[in-house]
Design a protein around this motif. Structure first.
Motif, PDB file in Angstrom:
ATOM      1  N   TYR A 200       0.800  -1.222   0.000  1.00  0.00           N
ATOM      2  CA  TYR A 200       0.000   0.000   0.000  1.00  0.00           C
ATOM      3  C   TYR A 200       0.836   1.276   0.000  1.00  0.00           C
ATOM      4  N   LYS A 201       2.012   1.231   0.590  1.00  0.00           N
ATOM      5  CA  LYS A 201       2.850   2.438   0.607  1.00  0.00           C
ATOM      6  C   LYS A 201       3.427   2.723  -0.779  1.00  0.00           C
ATOM      7  N   GLU A 202       3.821   1.676  -1.477  1.00  0.00           N
ATOM      8  CA  GLU A 202       4.304   1.856  -2.857  1.00  0.00           C
ATOM      9  C   GLU A 202       3.154   2.268  -3.776  1.00  0.00           C
ATOM     10  N   ALA A 203       1.982   1.675  -3.544  1.00  0.00           N
ATOM     11  CA  ALA A 203       0.801   2.031  -4.341  1.00  0.00           C
ATOM     12  C   ALA A 203       0.435   3.500  -4.134  1.00  0.00           C
ATOM     13  N   ALA A 204       0.539   3.960  -2.905  1.00  0.00           N
ATOM     14  CA  ALA A 204       0.213   5.359  -2.614  1.00  0.00           C
ATOM     15  C   ALA A 204       1.167   6.301  -3.340  1.00  0.00           C
ATOM     16  N   GLU A 205       2.414   5.896  -3.449  1.00  0.00           N
ATOM     17  CA  GLU A 205       3.391   6.708  -4.187  1.00  0.00           C
ATOM     18  C   GLU A 205       2.957   6.862  -5.640  1.00  0.00           C
ATOM     19  N   ARG A 206       2.470   5.785  -6.216  1.00  0.00           N
ATOM     20  CA  ARG A 206       1.970   5.853  -7.594  1.00  0.00           C
ATOM     21  C   ARG A 206       0.759   6.767  -7.705  1.00  0.00           C
ATOM     22  N   CYS A 207      -0.093   6.749  -6.678  1.00  0.00           N
ATOM     23  CA  CYS A 207      -1.263   7.636  -6.663  1.00  0.00           C
ATOM     24  C   CYS A 207      -0.837   9.103  -6.667  1.00  0.00           C
ATOM     25  N   ILE A 208       0.156   9.426  -5.859  1.00  0.00           N
ATOM     26  CA  ILE A 208       0.657  10.804  -5.803  1.00  0.00           C
ATOM     27  C   ILE A 208       1.221  11.205  -7.164  1.00  0.00           C
ATOM     28  N   GLU A 209       1.905  10.267  -7.818  1.00  0.00           N
ATOM     29  CA  GLU A 209       2.456  10.542  -9.155  1.00  0.00           C
ATOM     30  C   GLU A 209       1.356  10.780 -10.179  1.00  0.00           C
ATOM     31  N   MET A 210       0.162  10.178  -9.950  1.00  0.00           N
ATOM     32  CA  MET A 210      -0.979  10.373 -10.852  1.00  0.00           C
ATOM     33  C   MET A 210      -1.638  11.733 -10.661  1.00  0.00           C
ATOM     34  N   GLY A 211      -1.284  12.422  -9.588  1.00  0.00           N
ATOM     35  CA  GLY A 211      -1.857  13.735  -9.337  1.00  0.00           C
ATOM     36  C   GLY A 211      -2.805  13.803  -8.158  1.00  0.00           C
ATOM     37  N   ILE A 212      -3.018  12.681  -7.465  1.00  0.00           N
ATOM     38  CA  ILE A 212      -3.857  12.679  -6.266  1.00  0.00           C
ATOM     39  C   ILE A 212      -3.125  13.447  -5.165  1.00  0.00           C
ATOM     40  N   GLU A 213      -3.835  14.326  -4.472  1.00  0.00           N
ATOM     41  CA  GLU A 213      -3.188  15.164  -3.458  1.00  0.00           C
ATOM     42  C   GLU A 213      -2.962  14.433  -2.139  1.00  0.00           C
ATOM     43  N   VAL A 214      -3.969  13.660  -1.710  1.00  0.00           N
ATOM     44  CA  VAL A 214      -3.896  12.985  -0.415  1.00  0.00           C
ATOM     45  C   VAL A 214      -4.379  11.544  -0.569  1.00  0.00           C
ATOM     46  N   VAL A 215      -3.584  10.593  -0.070  1.00  0.00           N
ATOM     47  CA  VAL A 215      -3.979   9.183  -0.049  1.00  0.00           C
ATOM     48  C   VAL A 215      -4.151   8.777   1.413  1.00  0.00           C
ATOM     49  N   VAL A 216      -5.335   8.296   1.755  1.00  0.00           N
ATOM     50  CA  VAL A 216      -5.639   7.875   3.118  1.00  0.00           C
ATOM     51  C   VAL A 216      -5.963   6.384   3.076  1.00  0.00           C
ATOM     52  N   VAL A 217      -5.094   5.568   3.640  1.00  0.00           N
ATOM     53  CA  VAL A 217      -5.312   4.120   3.635  1.00  0.00           C
ATOM     54  C   VAL A 217      -5.853   3.706   5.002  1.00  0.00           C
ATOM     55  N   LYS A 218      -7.074   3.165   5.004  1.00  0.00           N
ATOM     56  CA  LYS A 218      -7.703   2.743   6.250  1.00  0.00           C
ATOM     57  C   LYS A 218      -7.198   1.348   6.626  1.00  0.00           C
ATOM     58  N   LEU A 219      -6.709   1.228   7.853  1.00  0.00           N
ATOM     59  CA  LEU A 219      -6.060  -0.004   8.306  1.00  0.00           C
ATOM     60  C   LEU A 219      -6.863  -0.740   9.369  1.00  0.00           C
ATOM     61  N   GLY A 220      -8.156  -0.470   9.460  1.00  0.00           N
ATOM     62  CA  GLY A 220      -9.004  -1.168  10.425  1.00  0.00           C
ATOM     63  C   GLY A 220      -8.562  -0.919  11.848  1.00  0.00           C
TER      64      GLY A 220
END
Length: 295
Positions: A200-220
């Motif tokens: 998920y941390k590597e995936a979030a990096e890709r999201c930021i590269e796509m232009g997403i400003e904030v990635v919030v990963v819910k971990l239960g």
């Protein structure tokens, strides 16, 4: 301007308290049954409305008792139903099985939810709301609603998106257009890892590269992990008594987006998300525990 419009499924949640959640070829028994209006984006929008945000909803209901209940509940919660389309057919329902430890399983009958065409939506009026919050459709009865979401995100400056498992399982290709127009991405860990086929941390990096400003990963039970272009941190959840985890992620979204609309920094937004989620899981159903103020 603190305002938000939701766009997602509208379902009447039928929550069965059970002795256990059966696996294949197993049997269990029902202890209790409760009915609650639901739908992931609708839960979040109701949460925002209770906190004083000006809200509306884009969705579709059938010409049945379930549809009447869903519409009346949104109105009672102060959510504008001007963009809810009324159609012939069956309204969406979700059968939710919850065991006595708070674990759950869900079966969804989408009904008319999947059939929202872009031409049915009063987009010009909806655009008066500052933020649009999207969640998934099952897409069992077609792709009209998903295609409408792909188009409408181009009309809003602020887009929040919780993909849910239905969109995560569809794959990145089907929702990439939404992601590229997303401001705040709100998946859980399983969803983002399925989407990107990596941690998920590597995936979030890709999201930021796509232009997403904030990635919030819910971990239960581990809280949440938040990343922006210049920040990255984990927030532990609040300690509380778990009664039912139904809607916990939707409640978190409401708290986080409330903070965002009020101009809070993303760490404070995360804390507000954890607070609203903790209140939610203290009660049965996705909305019963949603607070009406944040102290």
């Amino acid at each position: 301007m603190s305002s938000a419009v939701g766009f997602g499924a509208l379902n009447l949640d039928k929550i069965y308290t059970v002795d256990k959640i059966p696996k294949e070829d197993e049997e269990g028994f029902v202890i209790d049954l409760k009915l609650f209006p639901g739908g992931s984006a609708a839960n979040t929008i109701v949460g925002l409305s209770r906190l004083g945000i000006d809200t509306a909803y884009i969705g579709k209901v059938g010409s049945d008792e379930e549809g009447r209940i869903l519409l009346e509940d949104l109105k009672r919660e102060g959510v504008s139903t001007d963009f809810v389309i009324k159609a012939e057919g069956r309204s969406g329902t979700a059968m939710i099985f919850v065991d006595e430890r708070g674990n759950r399983a869900i079966l969804v009958d989408p009904g008319v939810n999947d059939t929202i065409s872009y031409s049915e939506i009063d987009v010009d009026s909806a655009k008066k709301y500052r933020l649009i919050h999207l969640t998934s459709f099952i897409c069992k009865n077609g792709l009209d609603s998903l295609n409408s979401q792909k188009k409408i995100v181009e009309e809003f400056e602020v887009v929040s998106f919780d993909p849910g498992m239905p969109y995560a399982e569809r794959g990145l290709g089907d929702i990439e257009k939404i992601l590229k127009n997303t401001t705040i991405f709100l998946p859980n860990r399983q969803e983002i890892e399925i989407l990107f086929s990596e941690d998920y941390k590597e995936a979030a990096e890709r999201c930021i590269e796509m232009g997403i400003e904030v990635v919030v990963v819910k971990l239960g039970s581990e809280g949440c992990w938040i990343k922006s272009s210049d920040k990255e941190f984990t927030l532990k959840p609040l300690t509380t008594k778990v009664v039912d985890t139904t809607g916990a992620g939707d409640a978190f979204n409401a708290g986080f987006l409330y903070g965002y609309l009020k101009g809070k920094d993303i760490e404070e937004c995360g804390k507000l998300g954890n607070f609203v989620a903790a209140k939610c899981i203290e009660k049965y159903g996705a909305r019963e525990g949603l607070p009406r103020k944040i102290d």
